[in-house]
Design a protein around this motif. Structure first.
Motif, PDB file in Angstrom:
ATOM      1  N   ASP A   1       0.828  -1.190   0.000  1.00 42.88           N
ATOM      2  CA  ASP A   1       0.000   0.000   0.000  1.00 42.88           C
ATOM      3  C   ASP A   1       0.872   1.253   0.000  1.00 42.88           C
ATOM      4  OD1 ASP A   1      -2.636  -0.821  -0.253  1.00 42.88           O
ATOM      5  OD2 ASP A   1      -2.799  -1.384   1.876  1.00 42.88           O
TER       6      ASP A   1
ATOM      7  N   ASN B   1      -5.147  -0.811  11.358  1.00 44.79           N
ATOM      8  CA  ASN B   1      -4.572  -2.047  11.892  1.00 44.79           C
ATOM      9  C   ASN B   1      -3.052  -2.013  11.754  1.00 44.79           C
ATOM     10  OD1 ASN B   1      -7.115  -3.182  12.499  1.00 44.79           O
ATOM     11  ND2 ASN B   1      -7.382  -3.601  10.303  1.00 44.79           N
TER      12      ASN B   1
ATOM     13  N   THR C   1      -7.835   3.055   5.284  1.00 44.34           N
ATOM     14  CA  THR C   1      -7.790   1.654   5.715  1.00 44.34           C
ATOM     15  C   THR C   1      -8.591   0.776   4.772  1.00 44.34           C
ATOM     16  OG1 THR C   1      -8.408   0.170   7.513  1.00 44.34           O
ATOM     17  CG2 THR C   1      -9.744   2.122   7.251  1.00 44.34           C
ATOM     18  N   SER C   2      -8.359  -0.536   4.855  1.00 46.97           N
ATOM     19  CA  SER C   2      -9.136  -1.450   4.018  1.00 46.97           C
ATOM     20  C   SER C   2     -10.460  -1.813   4.676  1.00 46.97           C
ATOM     21  CB  SER C   2      -8.326  -2.716   3.721  1.00 46.97           C
ATOM     22  OG  SER C   2      -7.877  -3.287   4.925  1.00 46.97           O
ATOM     23  N   SER C   3     -10.620  -1.450   5.948  1.00 45.09           N
ATOM     24  CA  SER C   3     -11.863  -1.800   6.661  1.00 45.09           C
ATOM     25  C   SER C   3     -13.019  -0.905   6.243  1.00 45.09           C
ATOM     26  CB  SER C   3     -11.652  -1.656   8.165  1.00 45.09           C
ATOM     27  OG  SER C   3     -12.902  -1.708   8.812  1.00 45.09           O
TER      28      SER C   3
ATOM     29  N   ALA D   1     -15.859  -1.502   7.907  1.00 42.32           N
ATOM     30  CA  ALA D   1     -16.770  -1.789   9.030  1.00 42.32           C
ATOM     31  C   ALA D   1     -17.315  -0.506   9.639  1.00 42.32           C
ATOM     32  CB  ALA D   1     -16.051  -2.610  10.100  1.00 42.32           C
TER      33      ALA D   1
ATOM     34  N   ASP E   1     -15.712   0.803  12.822  1.00 37.27           N
ATOM     35  CA  ASP E   1     -14.438   1.519  12.674  1.00 37.27           C
ATOM     36  C   ASP E   1     -14.685   2.961  12.263  1.00 37.27           C
ATOM     37  OD1 ASP E   1     -12.809  -0.495  13.466  1.00 37.27           O
ATOM     38  OD2 ASP E   1     -12.508  -1.317  11.432  1.00 37.27           O
TER      39      ASP E   1
ATOM     40  N   LYS F   1      -9.824   2.004   1.444  1.00 31.21           N
ATOM     41  CA  LYS F   1      -8.940   1.813   0.304  1.00 31.21           C
ATOM     42  C   LYS F   1      -9.719   1.173  -0.828  1.00 31.21           C
ATOM     43  CE  LYS F   1      -4.872   1.067   3.222  1.00 31.21           C
ATOM     44  NZ  LYS F   1      -4.097   0.019   3.908  1.00 31.21           N
TER      45      LYS F   1
ATOM     46  N   LEU G   1     -10.714  -1.022  -4.033  1.00 31.54           N
ATOM     47  CA  LEU G   1     -10.147  -2.292  -4.464  1.00 31.54           C
ATOM     48  C   LEU G   1      -9.436  -2.147  -5.826  1.00 31.54           C
ATOM     49  CD1 LEU G   1     -13.142  -4.614  -3.527  1.00 31.54           C
ATOM     50  CD2 LEU G   1     -11.084  -4.112  -2.196  1.00 31.54           C
TER      51      LEU G   1
END
Lengths: 900, 148
Positions: free
Chosen positions: B21, B71, B99-101, B103, B106, B121, B123
């Motif tokens: 990343d 994370n 972040t890739s989350s 959720a 978060d 982030k 895809l």
């Protein structure tokens, strides 16, 4: 008569006067003989009959002294004189009787000095002794004196008889026939006076005495009268027996006559004595009847004066003993009646008469204190020596009057009571015929009382009940026992109601039935209640049997507890194997629950909870524990709220408990697996996605930076790798959505389906444009669900239609409508390839696809996600399609209308 | 409003444990041809050291923008965010959570800790690069920040 009796007994009367005349007269005559006969020498005074023997001066003096002694004997004052005279006479007689025969003859020949003859001396001595005996207190020995007087009477009488029969010619025939006529006469008079000596009691009471002395006296009288006659006759007979002359015959005749007369006198006297005794006992009986009668009795003379009154009458009129006698009878009559009473006093009805009623008349009397007393009076007459007296017999009837009044009042009260009772009340005669029905009965039946007597009421009894009622009634009338019977009586409107009828016989003191008294109580409501109660009870019993419930009924004061057979059966005990004690039952509770059980129970005891309800384990017969639901309620408390009695049930809930436990286990498992799934979803979204993103990104970067350095084959390989990575990403995304679909805890709300569709179409705008699709949405009704999820549904369905379009440009029609059953149906129709019927169910399953994985097809998760969401919202989803004819996806949702 | 200074180089701190990343971010910024200097640390502790000029980072400049992954090893991105936003000096630096989350928890939590923005982030590489460039442009050239 009473008064007469008393007056007779009390007055000295003629006897006393005769006594005084005889004694003092004789003394005077004796003095006259001495003074005139001898002193003046007048012979007739000495002899009475000329030529007959004369009374000597000594004899006359003795008689005079004796007369004085007797006259004064009864008086205490002159006692000494009486005794002195008697002693002097006795001394002279002693000389004449003892000293003369012994030779002590008085000197000289003068008649003045001659001593009395033997007969005269004996008589004088006898009467002198009598005088001495009664001296000072004649009542003391009067009966003896009477006998003595009789004895003293005999010689003079004998001499008088002899002189009367034969004259003085026979003088000297015996030493007892020497008495001169004056001497004999005077001595006889003194003898009779001796009989009358007692001042109060005349000789006749002596003669009437029913004892030996009385008998002797009566015999003495006969002897005294007739013995001289006999002896006189005997003297004559002795001298004339041989002459057979007239004198002799007379002597015989008089002798026989004397015997007959003597016996007649004897029987007469005896009869007189008996009559006297009877009279006295009659008088006594009368006296007692009068005195002790409970009825008031008053004797009134013809002047209206009360002559005698008994204690009962004094009590009635409130006078003290003796106070009534002498009063006017009008004193006892109340003022307004007094004059009438005085006028009409003697006009009452006598036996055999018809005048004013005299028997059981009720009148008022006037008491000493001025109050009135109700009386019942009977009048009758009694003969009296002074005329006629009236006997009034009376009873105080104030108690009876009061009792009558009370009876009357109680009868009135009883009438009122029966009329005010809610019951139907009746009375019947002892034979069973009814003679009274109260107002309630009449009102209930609507028929007048008279029409229902004596047996008319039976018409109102239900026909089915009549026979039983009549047989009970007949039995009761025969035996006199109480009757209790239930039967129906027809009301005035024709309705029958049940009555509880009780009858009691009112009996007199001898047990004879006087009256039947009965009452009928309306028990219709009670009957209904009984039926319902029975039904309820039966239902309850069935319910208890069906539900396997054990009953208990706990006396909290004694700790006794009733446990039903079912209770024992539930725990496998024989009935009664567990003691019927509350504390013992508590020991069967599992130790883990015992404390909690007690706490809950105590809370209910303290009235902090309306019920006691605890789940706890009870030890069964085999030692295992069974889960029970122990429920109960205190049904009785004392004034302070302390519980007295509690009833409840135990329900076997072991099966439920096992189920509950396994359910809890399952729930826990499910929660855990859900949590695992959540974690998986996160991993999928992040940790799994990260490396994929790396793969895809760097492949793309590679393609971009080194585009010119790769040949066609290299570029194709690179495209495969990028495609695989993208597809992998799509799979993960869809799977994530699927796992999250329908798992939200958020409540269902109203969703504007038009908006949900619009968002979905916007998300897909690029794809729609790429496909050249034509989408025509209708106006959709609102539904219940969650906007995000329903957007997902539309998005998936539209995407699906775009993906599987046919040759022509896709055309989509989206519509929706709600029906009355509260559901709304939405449809997404396309003109695509269609789905064969056999595949129509499969397409909603996870990873089931109908087309090969050509890179263009979906992940096989979209429709499954739709199904999951729709079903979670309470709807269903299905497809209607024919291959080549397009497909119509339909799903239902609850409409929002019911919430408005 | 003072004029933006487009040609003044700005120090950007990238806190990212994933080297891939980091390379992608660097590529994106390089492609944009901006002369900003990108400083890359791989964990939260290093990030704090950099910000407080501790240890190896004693000479570190004060960054004008922070890209923060959530994370992270050693010290989590959330802790870094909290510490930065608790410091009266540092809190002025815009922090972009990158972040890739995706959720929700978060996102909510990050904004609760005063993150300036939260970006997942993308895809797709193209999108990734566009997003990074947009962020850089927005925070360094459009937004007006207090003078450092």
């Amino acid at each position: 008569m009473m008064a007469a009796h008393h007056r007779d007994a009390d007055s000295p009367g003629s006897g006393r006067r005769i006594f005084r005349l005889a004694t003092l007269g004789t003394a005077a005559i004796a003095a006259f003989v001495v003074a005139v006969g001898w002193g003046l020498d007048w012979a007739p005074a000495r002899t009475i009959v000329p030529g007959w023997p004369a009374t000597t001066p000594a004899t006359a003096t003795g008689i005079g002294l004796l007369g004085l002694s007797l006259a004064t004997a009864a008086s205490t004052r002159s006692r000494l004189a009486s005794v002195g005279a008697a002693v002097l006479v006795l001394l002279v007689c002693l000389w004449a009787l003892v000293l003369v025969p012994a030779g002590f003859v008085p000197p000289g020949d003068s008649p003045w000095l001659s001593l009395p003859s033997i007969a005269t001396s004996v008589t004088l001595a006898t009467l002198a002794v009598g005088s001495l005996l009664v001296s000072g207190n004649p009542a003391r020995r009067y009966r003896v004196v009477g006998l003595v007087a009789l004895v003293g009477l005999m010689l003079p009488l004998h001499r008088l008889f002899v002189l009367a029969l034969s004259g003085p010619g026979r003088t000297g025939a015996s030493p007892f026939d020497t008495m001169s006529l004056p001497t004999a006469t005077m001595l006889a008079v003194l003898g009779i006076a001796g009989l009358l000596l007692h001042p109060n009691l005349p000789y006749r009471s002596l003669a009437a005495a029913r004892d030996t002395l009385g008998t002797l006296f009566r015999a003495g009288i006969a002897v005294a009268v007739f013995a001289p006659l006999l002896t006189a006759a005997g003297v004559l007979l002795g001298s004339r027996i041989v002459d057979q002359d007239l004198e002799g015959l007379l002597a015989w005749a008089s002798t026989a006559m004397s015997l007959v007369l003597a016996s007649l006198l004897w029987t007469g006297l005896q009869m007189f004595v008996r009559l006297q005794a009877r009279t006295e006992s009659l008088a006594q009986r009368f006296e007692r009847l009068f005195r002790f009668s409970p009825m008031g009795k008053v004797l009134v003379d013809d002047t209206g004066r009360i002559r005698t009154a008994n204690p009962a009458s004094e009590r009635i009129f409130g006078y003290r003993a003796g106070e009534l006698v002498g009063r006017s009878i009008e004193d006892l009559v109340p003022e307004p009646l007094r004059d009438v009473h005085r006028r009409q006093r003697n006009e009452f009805e006598r036996p055999g008469d018809s005048g004013i009623g005299a028997s059981n008349r009720a009148v008022d009397g006037l008491r000493a204190d001025g109050s009135r007393v109700p009386l019942e009076i009977t009048l009758t007459t009694l003969p009296d020596e002074e005329g006629e007296m009236v006997l009034a017999t009376m009873a105080d009837i104030s108690a009876r009057r009061a009792a009558e009044l009370a009876l009357q009042e109680s009868e009135n009260r009883y009438r009122q009571l029966t009329q005010s009772l809610p019951q139907l009340v009746w009375t019947c005669r002892p034979t069973g015929e009814c003679d009274f029905l109260n107002a309630q009965w009449v009102a209930y039946t609507g028929v007048p009382e008279q029409a229902q007597l004596p047996y008319g009421w039976l018409d109102h009894v239900h026909p089915d009940d009549r026979d039983a009622l009549m047989s009970s009634w007949k039995a009761a009338v025969e035996t006199g026992d109480d009757m209790q019977v239930e039967f129906r009586i027809r009301r005035h409107d024709g309705l029958y109601r049940w009555f509880d009828t009780r009858a009691t016989a009112i009996k007199d003191v001898e047990g004879r039935i006087v009256k039947w008294f009965g009452s009928n109580t309306d028990i219709e409501d009670r009957k209904l209640f009984e039926v319902r109660l029975h039904e309820t009870q039966r239902r309850f019993e069935l319910a208890v049997q069906a539900t396997r419930e054990g009953l208990w009924d706990w006396n909290l004061v004694t700790d006794d507890i009733y446990l039903s057979p079912q209770w024992f059966a539930m725990l496998g005990y024989a009935e009664g194997e567990v003691p019927y004690r509350g504390d013992f039952r508590a020991t069967l509770i599992h130790p883990d629950e015992a404390q909690g059980w007690r706490t809950v129970l105590q809370q209910h005891f303290d009235a902090r909870t309306p019920f006691h309800s605890v789940e706890c384990r009870f030890r069964a017969h085999d030692g295992t524990y069974r889960w029970m639901l122990d429920r109960g309620q205190v049904v009785e408390r004392d004034a302070d709220g302390r519980p007295l009695r509690m009833v409840g049930t135990d329900t076997d809930i072991s099966d439920r408990k096992v189920l509950e436990l396994s359910l809890r286990q399952q729930t826990e498992d499910l929660t855990r697996s859900n949590a695992d799934l959540e974690r998986f979803a996160y991993i999928a979204s992040h940790d799994l996605q990260e490396p994929l993103r790396m793969v895809a990104s760097f492949l793309q970067l590679l393609d971009r930076k080194y585009e010119g350095k790769l040949d066609d084959t290299g570029r194709q390989y690179l495209d495969f790798a990028v495609g695989g990575a993208r597809r992998m990403q799509a799979l993960i995304q869809d799977l994530l959505r699927y796992s999250r679909a329908g798992r939200s805890d958020e409540p269902l709300v109203r969703v504007d389906m038009n908006r949900a569709l619009a968002v979905a179409l916007d998300n897909l705008s690029v794809a729609i444009a790429d496909a050249g699709a034509k989408v025509s949405p209708d106006v959709l009704p609102p539904a219940r669900g969650q906007a995000g999820e329903l957007t997902q549904v539309f998005q998936n369905l539209v995407q699906n239609a775009l993906r599987y379009g046919g040759e022509a440009a896709p055309e989509l029609k989206i519509s929706g409508e709600c029906t009355d059953d509260g559901m709304c149906t939405f449809s997404v129709q396309d003109n695509g390839v269609g789905i064969a019927p056999q595949h129509q169910d499969r397409i909603f399953e996870l990873f089931k696809r109908l087309n090969p994985n050509d890179g263009k097809s979906g992940t096989g998760i979209g429709l499954a996600t739709c199904k999951r969401i729709i079903e979670r919202f309470g709807g269903r989803i299905w497809v209607e399609s024919q291959p080549g004819a397009g497909s119509t996806f339909r799903f239902t949702l609850p409409s929002d209308t019911e919430q408005r | 409003m003072s004029d933006p200074m487009p040609f003044t180089p700005v120090d950007i701190l990238l806190v990212e444990d994933n080297l891939g990343d980091a390379i992608l971010v660097r590529e994106a910024l390089a492609e944009y041809k901006i002369r900003n200097s990108l400083h890359h640390v791989q964990d939260g502790e290093q990030a704090m050291d950099f910000l407080y000029r501790r240890g190896d980072h004693a000479e570190a400049p004060t960054p004008g923008l922070i890209f923060l992954d959530l994370n992270l090893p050693r010290k989590d991105g959330r802790e870094v965010l909290m510490e930065v936003k608790s410091d009266p000096e540092l809190r002025q630096i815009p922090v972009v959570v990158f972040t890739s989350s995706a959720a929700e928890t978060d996102i909510v939590r990050s904004y609760g800790l005063h993150a300036n923005c939260y970006v997942t982030k993308p895809l797709d590489l193209e999108q990734f690069m566009r997003v990074v460039q947009s962020i850089e442009n927005f925070w360094l050239h459009i937004v007006r920040l207090p003078g450092v």
